[in-house]
Design a protein around this motif. Structure first.
Motif, PDB file in Angstrom:
ATOM      1  N   VAL A 109       4.550  -5.085 -15.177  1.00 46.75           N
ATOM      2  CA  VAL A 109       5.549  -4.023 -15.237  1.00 46.75           C
ATOM      3  C   VAL A 109       6.692  -4.330 -14.267  1.00 46.75           C
ATOM      4  CG1 VAL A 109       5.998  -1.570 -14.782  1.00 46.75           C
ATOM      5  CG2 VAL A 109       3.958  -2.256 -16.068  1.00 46.75           C
ATOM      6  N   ALA A 110       6.362  -4.829 -13.084  1.00 44.73           N
ATOM      7  CA  ALA A 110       7.397  -5.156 -12.096  1.00 44.73           C
ATOM      8  C   ALA A 110       8.379  -6.183 -12.652  1.00 44.73           C
ATOM      9  CB  ALA A 110       6.762  -5.671 -10.805  1.00 44.73           C
ATOM     10  N   ILE A 111       7.883  -7.163 -13.380  1.00 47.31           N
ATOM     11  CA  ILE A 111       8.755  -8.205 -13.951  1.00 47.31           C
ATOM     12  C   ILE A 111       9.713  -7.586 -14.963  1.00 47.31           C
ATOM     13  CG2 ILE A 111       8.814 -10.272 -15.402  1.00 47.31           C
ATOM     14  CD1 ILE A 111       6.024 -10.959 -14.106  1.00 47.31           C
ATOM     15  N   GLY A 112       9.188  -6.845 -15.928  1.00 45.91           N
ATOM     16  CA  GLY A 112      10.034  -6.248 -16.959  1.00 45.91           C
ATOM     17  C   GLY A 112      10.980  -5.201 -16.414  1.00 45.91           C
ATOM     18  N   LEU A 113      10.495  -4.384 -15.488  1.00 41.57           N
ATOM     19  CA  LEU A 113      11.339  -3.350 -14.911  1.00 41.57           C
ATOM     20  C   LEU A 113      12.473  -3.971 -14.101  1.00 41.57           C
ATOM     21  CD1 LEU A 113      11.847  -0.369 -14.642  1.00 41.57           C
ATOM     22  CD2 LEU A 113      10.165  -0.296 -12.792  1.00 41.57           C
ATOM     23  N   GLN A 114      12.167  -5.007 -13.349  1.00 45.14           N
ATOM     24  CA  GLN A 114      13.231  -5.677 -12.600  1.00 45.14           C
ATOM     25  C   GLN A 114      14.287  -6.245 -13.549  1.00 45.14           C
ATOM     26  OE1 GLN A 114      13.158  -8.393  -8.915  1.00 45.14           O
ATOM     27  NE2 GLN A 114      13.065  -9.823 -10.631  1.00 45.14           N
ATOM     28  N   GLU A 115      13.862  -6.836 -14.653  1.00 41.27           N
ATOM     29  CA  GLU A 115      14.820  -7.381 -15.625  1.00 41.27           C
ATOM     30  C   GLU A 115      15.726  -6.291 -16.181  1.00 41.27           C
ATOM     31  OE1 GLU A 115      15.473 -10.568 -16.506  1.00 41.27           O
ATOM     32  OE2 GLU A 115      14.047 -11.189 -14.978  1.00 41.27           O
ATOM     33  N   LEU A 116      15.161  -5.138 -16.531  1.00 45.40           N
ATOM     34  CA  LEU A 116      15.968  -4.046 -17.067  1.00 45.40           C
ATOM     35  C   LEU A 116      16.932  -3.490 -16.021  1.00 45.40           C
ATOM     36  CD1 LEU A 116      13.321  -2.091 -19.187  1.00 45.40           C
ATOM     37  CD2 LEU A 116      15.059  -3.714 -19.995  1.00 45.40           C
ATOM     38  N   ALA A 127       6.325   0.044 -10.142  1.00 42.64           N
ATOM     39  CA  ALA A 127       5.252  -0.709 -10.799  1.00 42.64           C
ATOM     40  C   ALA A 127       3.885  -0.351 -10.222  1.00 42.64           C
ATOM     41  CB  ALA A 127       5.505  -2.203 -10.691  1.00 42.64           C
ATOM     42  N   LEU A 128       3.847   0.021  -8.958  1.00 44.84           N
ATOM     43  CA  LEU A 128       2.579   0.395  -8.336  1.00 44.84           C
ATOM     44  C   LEU A 128       1.936   1.614  -8.997  1.00 44.84           C
ATOM     45  CD1 LEU A 128       3.510  -0.108  -4.588  1.00 44.84           C
ATOM     46  CD2 LEU A 128       1.948  -1.504  -5.944  1.00 44.84           C
ATOM     47  N   ALA A 129       2.744   2.429  -9.645  1.00 42.82           N
ATOM     48  CA  ALA A 129       2.235   3.633 -10.313  1.00 42.82           C
ATOM     49  C   ALA A 129       1.812   3.365 -11.756  1.00 42.82           C
ATOM     50  CB  ALA A 129       3.303   4.727 -10.275  1.00 42.82           C
ATOM     51  N   GLN A 160       0.884  -1.162   0.000  1.00 44.22           N
ATOM     52  CA  GLN A 160       0.000   0.000   0.000  1.00 44.22           C
ATOM     53  C   GLN A 160       0.917   1.205   0.000  1.00 44.22           C
ATOM     54  OE1 GLN A 160      -3.360  -0.097  -0.100  1.00 44.22           O
ATOM     55  NE2 GLN A 160      -3.191  -2.314  -0.257  1.00 44.22           N
ATOM     56  N   SER A 161       0.800   2.069  -1.011  1.00 42.67           N
ATOM     57  CA  SER A 161       1.758   3.150  -1.125  1.00 42.67           C
ATOM     58  C   SER A 161       1.154   4.354  -1.815  1.00 42.67           C
ATOM     59  CB  SER A 161       2.968   2.659  -1.927  1.00 42.67           C
ATOM     60  OG  SER A 161       3.854   3.709  -2.170  1.00 42.67           O
ATOM     61  N   ALA A 162       1.692   5.508  -1.502  1.00 41.83           N
ATOM     62  CA  ALA A 162       1.309   6.737  -2.189  1.00 41.83           C
ATOM     63  C   ALA A 162       1.993   6.843  -3.537  1.00 41.83           C
ATOM     64  CB  ALA A 162       1.662   7.942  -1.337  1.00 41.83           C
ATOM     65  N   VAL A 163       2.830   5.880  -3.868  1.00 39.74           N
ATOM     66  CA  VAL A 163       3.555   5.928  -5.132  1.00 39.74           C
ATOM     67  C   VAL A 163       2.598   5.941  -6.307  1.00 39.74           C
ATOM     68  CG1 VAL A 163       5.168   4.670  -6.613  1.00 39.74           C
ATOM     69  CG2 VAL A 163       5.628   4.894  -4.187  1.00 39.74           C
ATOM     70  N   GLY A 164       1.427   5.391  -6.155  1.00 37.84           N
ATOM     71  CA  GLY A 164       0.455   5.363  -7.246  1.00 37.84           C
ATOM     72  C   GLY A 164       0.107   6.744  -7.767  1.00 37.84           C
ATOM     73  N   THR A 165       0.393   7.783  -7.010  1.00 40.10           N
ATOM     74  CA  THR A 165       0.097   9.145  -7.441  1.00 40.10           C
ATOM     75  C   THR A 165       1.334   9.883  -7.954  1.00 40.10           C
ATOM     76  OG1 THR A 165       0.448  10.005  -5.202  1.00 40.10           O
ATOM     77  CG2 THR A 165      -1.803   9.330  -5.798  1.00 40.10           C
TER      78      THR A 165
END
Length: 191
Positions: free
Chosen positions: A69-76, A60-62, A33-38
């Motif tokens: 997105v978390a999978i691809g971003l972690q790979e990069l 990825a939460l945003a 649960q995070s404010a990152v979504g904003t």
């Protein structure tokens, strides 16, 4: 154990570990649960694999389809750390994975004077129609043309992360300059 059996065992272990990592990433994204979504924009600096994983799940939460997105971003981000900053070649990584020594070599290089000061710079920008994430490492870059537009690689571990990021996570993936800068974009649904 002969070489073929050892390679097969290593590939199975790597696939099993990857499956566990994906499941763990999905749990992390689902449970946070995070404010990152904003968030609309931000700049982040990292240097380790753990920091890469944490930033991938946070950013990825945003994004829509945050688990993918978390999978691809972690790979990069992992590519930027291990191949960019730590200069572990694709061939070296494959051999280290087969020998079960990949993580040890990453940690050794992270702590060596030659690589210790290197960082990965990540910029996140959300617009009305698109999210852009740029990732730049301190490495020499690579010949990315062979990986960006090709089908899923068939040569061991080479290019797997790029293919997954491109095919699962992002609307587009563009390497720039000498290959140590990549821009991943996500098109947003228009209302």
């Amino acid at each position: 154990m002969d070489v073929d059996a050892q390679v097969l065992s290593s590939v199975y272990s790597a696939a099993s570990e990857f499956r566990s990592q994906v499941a763990s990433l999905r749990r992390d994204v689902a449970s946070r649960q995070s404010a990152v979504g904003t968030i609309n924009h931000g700049q982040f600096v990292l240097s380790s694999l753990d920091e890469a994983r944490n930033l991938a799940t946070m950013l990825a939460l945003a994004c829509p389809n945050s688990d993918l997105v978390a999978i691809g971003l972690q790979e990069l981000l992992i590519n930027a750390v291990e191949h960019g900053n730590l200069e572990i070649t694709a061939q070296e990584k494959q051999e280290l994975l087969i020998d079960g020594k990949w993580r040890d070599e990453v940690e050794r290089r992270l702590n060596s004077a030659e690589y210790a000061g290197r960082v990965v710079l990540v910029n996140f920008q959300r617009g009305e129609r698109m999210i852009s994430i740029t990732i730049q490492d301190d490495g020499e870059g690579f010949e990315y043309d062979n990986y960006v537009d090709s089908d899923v690689p068939t040569e061991g571990y080479r290019g797997r992360g790029i293919a997954m990021a491109r095919d699962l996570s992002f609307s587009s993936l563009t390497y720039l300059g000498r290959g140590n800068l990549v821009e991943a974009t996500i098109l947003l649904q228009s209302d």
